[in-house]
Design a protein around this motif. Structure first.
Motif, short mmCIF file in Angstrom:
data_model
loop_
_atom_site.label_atom_id
_atom_site.label_comp_id
_atom_site.label_asym_id
_atom_site.label_seq_id
_atom_site.Cartn_x
_atom_site.Cartn_y
_atom_site.Cartn_z
N GLN A 1 0.84 -1.18 0.00
CA GLN A 1 0.00 0.00 0.00
C GLN A 1 0.89 1.24 0.00
OE1 GLN A 1 -3.28 0.08 -0.22
NE2 GLN A 1 -3.39 2.32 -0.14
N VAL A 2 0.64 2.14 -0.94
CA VAL A 2 1.41 3.37 -1.02
C VAL A 2 0.87 4.37 -0.02
CG1 VAL A 2 1.99 5.30 -2.51
CG2 VAL A 2 1.93 2.98 -3.45
N GLN A 3 1.77 4.99 0.71
CA GLN A 3 1.36 6.03 1.67
C GLN A 3 2.19 7.29 1.44
OE1 GLN A 3 1.91 4.03 5.46
NE2 GLN A 3 -0.29 3.70 5.61
N LEU A 4 1.50 8.40 1.43
CA LEU A 4 2.16 9.70 1.31
C LEU A 4 1.81 10.53 2.55
CD1 LEU A 4 1.20 10.52 -2.40
CD2 LEU A 4 3.32 9.48 -1.58
N VAL A 5 2.81 11.15 3.13
CA VAL A 5 2.60 11.95 4.33
C VAL A 5 3.22 13.32 4.13
CG1 VAL A 5 2.98 12.15 6.81
CG2 VAL A 5 2.63 9.89 5.79
N GLU A 6 2.36 14.36 4.17
CA GLU A 6 2.85 15.72 4.02
C GLU A 6 3.18 16.33 5.38
OE1 GLU A 6 -0.75 15.46 1.11
OE2 GLU A 6 -0.22 14.79 3.12
N SER A 7 4.10 17.26 5.37
CA SER A 7 4.42 18.03 6.57
C SER A 7 5.02 19.35 6.15
CB SER A 7 5.38 17.26 7.48
OG SER A 7 6.60 17.00 6.80
N GLY A 8 5.17 20.26 7.11
CA GLY A 8 5.84 21.52 6.84
C GLY A 8 4.93 22.72 6.72
N GLY A 9 3.63 22.51 6.78
CA GLY A 9 2.72 23.65 6.69
C GLY A 9 2.75 24.49 7.96
N GLY A 10 2.08 25.63 7.91
CA GLY A 10 2.04 26.50 9.07
C GLY A 10 1.54 27.87 8.73
N LEU A 11 1.69 28.78 9.67
CA LEU A 11 1.30 30.18 9.50
C LEU A 11 2.55 30.99 9.21
CD1 LEU A 11 -0.71 32.56 9.75
CD2 LEU A 11 -0.23 32.55 12.22
N VAL A 12 2.48 31.80 8.16
CA VAL A 12 3.63 32.62 7.78
C VAL A 12 3.14 33.97 7.29
CG1 VAL A 12 3.68 31.70 5.42
CG2 VAL A 12 5.78 32.60 6.45
N ALA B 1 7.27 9.42 1.23
CA ALA B 1 6.63 8.26 0.63
C ALA B 1 7.11 6.98 1.28
CB ALA B 1 6.92 8.22 -0.85
N ALA B 2 6.17 6.09 1.52
CA ALA B 2 6.51 4.78 2.07
C ALA B 2 5.96 3.72 1.14
CB ALA B 2 5.90 4.62 3.46
N ALA B 3 6.61 2.59 1.13
CA ALA B 3 6.11 1.40 0.46
C ALA B 3 6.17 1.46 -1.05
CB ALA B 3 4.67 1.07 0.89
N PHE B 4 6.95 2.39 -1.61
CA PHE B 4 7.19 2.29 -3.03
C PHE B 4 8.52 2.93 -3.37
CE2 PHE B 4 4.81 6.36 -3.06
CZ PHE B 4 5.61 7.14 -3.85
N ASN B 5 9.03 2.55 -4.52
CA ASN B 5 10.26 3.12 -5.02
C ASN B 5 9.92 4.44 -5.68
OD1 ASN B 5 12.73 3.73 -5.99
ND2 ASN B 5 12.93 1.96 -7.33
N TYR C 1 -2.47 21.96 1.29
CA TYR C 1 -1.61 21.42 0.24
C TYR C 1 -1.54 19.90 0.36
CZ TYR C 1 -0.06 26.04 -1.17
OH TYR C 1 -0.02 27.32 -1.66
N TYR C 2 -1.80 19.26 -0.76
CA TYR C 2 -1.78 17.80 -0.84
C TYR C 2 -0.70 17.36 -1.82
CZ TYR C 2 -6.54 18.04 1.09
OH TYR C 2 -7.64 18.29 1.88
N CYS C 3 0.00 16.28 -1.50
CA CYS C 3 0.83 15.66 -2.52
C CYS C 3 0.11 14.42 -3.03
CB CYS C 3 2.23 15.33 -2.00
SG CYS C 3 2.35 14.03 -0.79
N ALA C 4 0.41 14.09 -4.26
CA ALA C 4 -0.24 12.99 -4.95
C ALA C 4 0.76 12.32 -5.87
CB ALA C 4 -1.45 13.49 -5.74
N ASP D 1 -5.68 11.88 -12.56
CA ASP D 1 -4.49 11.15 -13.02
C ASP D 1 -3.70 10.52 -11.89
OD1 ASP D 1 -3.59 13.34 -15.83
OD2 ASP D 1 -4.92 11.58 -15.69
N TYR D 2 -4.00 10.92 -10.67
CA TYR D 2 -3.20 10.51 -9.53
C TYR D 2 -3.92 9.45 -8.70
CZ TYR D 2 -0.20 14.25 -10.95
OH TYR D 2 0.64 15.04 -11.69
N ASP D 3 -3.18 8.41 -8.34
CA ASP D 3 -3.77 7.26 -7.66
C ASP D 3 -3.59 7.31 -6.15
OD1 ASP D 3 -2.39 5.54 -10.41
OD2 ASP D 3 -4.53 5.94 -10.11
N TYR D 4 -2.60 8.03 -5.69
CA TYR D 4 -2.26 8.02 -4.27
C TYR D 4 -2.22 9.46 -3.76
CZ TYR D 4 -0.73 3.49 -5.87
OH TYR D 4 -0.70 2.25 -6.46
N TRP D 5 -2.76 9.65 -2.57
CA TRP D 5 -2.86 10.99 -2.00
C TRP D 5 -2.46 10.99 -0.54
CZ3 TRP D 5 -4.51 15.40 -4.62
CH2 TRP D 5 -4.96 15.18 -5.93
N GLY D 6 -1.88 12.12 -0.13
CA GLY D 6 -1.61 12.34 1.28
C GLY D 6 -2.81 12.97 1.96
N GLN D 7 -2.66 13.26 3.25
CA GLN D 7 -3.77 13.77 4.04
C GLN D 7 -3.86 15.30 4.01
OE1 GLN D 7 -0.86 13.09 5.24
NE2 GLN D 7 -0.40 14.77 6.64
#
Length: 130
Positions: free
Chosen positions: A1-12, A24-28, A94-97, A116-122
């Motif tokens: 199972q492909v997993q994407l995890v975003e981080s780094g957001g905030g108030l600026v 990204a986990a579980a894929f090359n 912001y989402y990565c896919a 077009d994108y099969d995998y998405w982060g939260q």
């Protein structure tokens, strides 16, 4: 199972910078095209930037050209979105896919189309405000 995890957001504040990460986990990861999308309340997600699975193509939304830079760290299986000179209109979630270049036979392509994108982060929230 492909997993994407975003981080780094905030108030600026306007004019400031943030760097978003998509781990990204579980894929090359270097065989996947990756994109960043932004969603604001009441609107559909819009593509901000993307990179093809073979790294031959990197695209940016017109409004972020010259301010955002997408990069890939294959060793750490992470894609970054460096955002500088931020504006209030950059605010959103912001989402990565990702999609597999091999599965879709699109090694040289990336797009701004959600379908077009099969995998998405939260998602990670970015707020640009004074």
């Amino acid at each position: 199972q492909v997993q994407l995890v975003e981080s780094g957001g905030g108030l600026v504040q306007p004019g400031g910078s943030l760097r978003l990460s998509c781990a990204a986990a579980a894929f090359n990861q270097d065989h996947y095209a990756v994109a960043w999308f932004r969603q604001t309340p009441g609107k559909q997600r819009q593509g901000v930037s993307c990179v093809s699975s073979n790294d031959a193509l990197t695209l940016y939304k017109d409004s972020v050209k010259g301010r955002f830079t997408l990069s890939r760290d294959d060793a750490n299986r992470t894609v970054y979105l460096q955002m500088t000179n931020l504006r209030p209109e950059d605010t959103g979630i912001y989402y990565c896919a990702a999609f597999s270049g091999a599965a879709r036979k699109k090694y040289h392509h990336c797009t701004s189309f959600e379908s077009d994108y099969d995998y998405w982060g939260q998602g990670t929230q970015v707020t640009v405000s004074s």
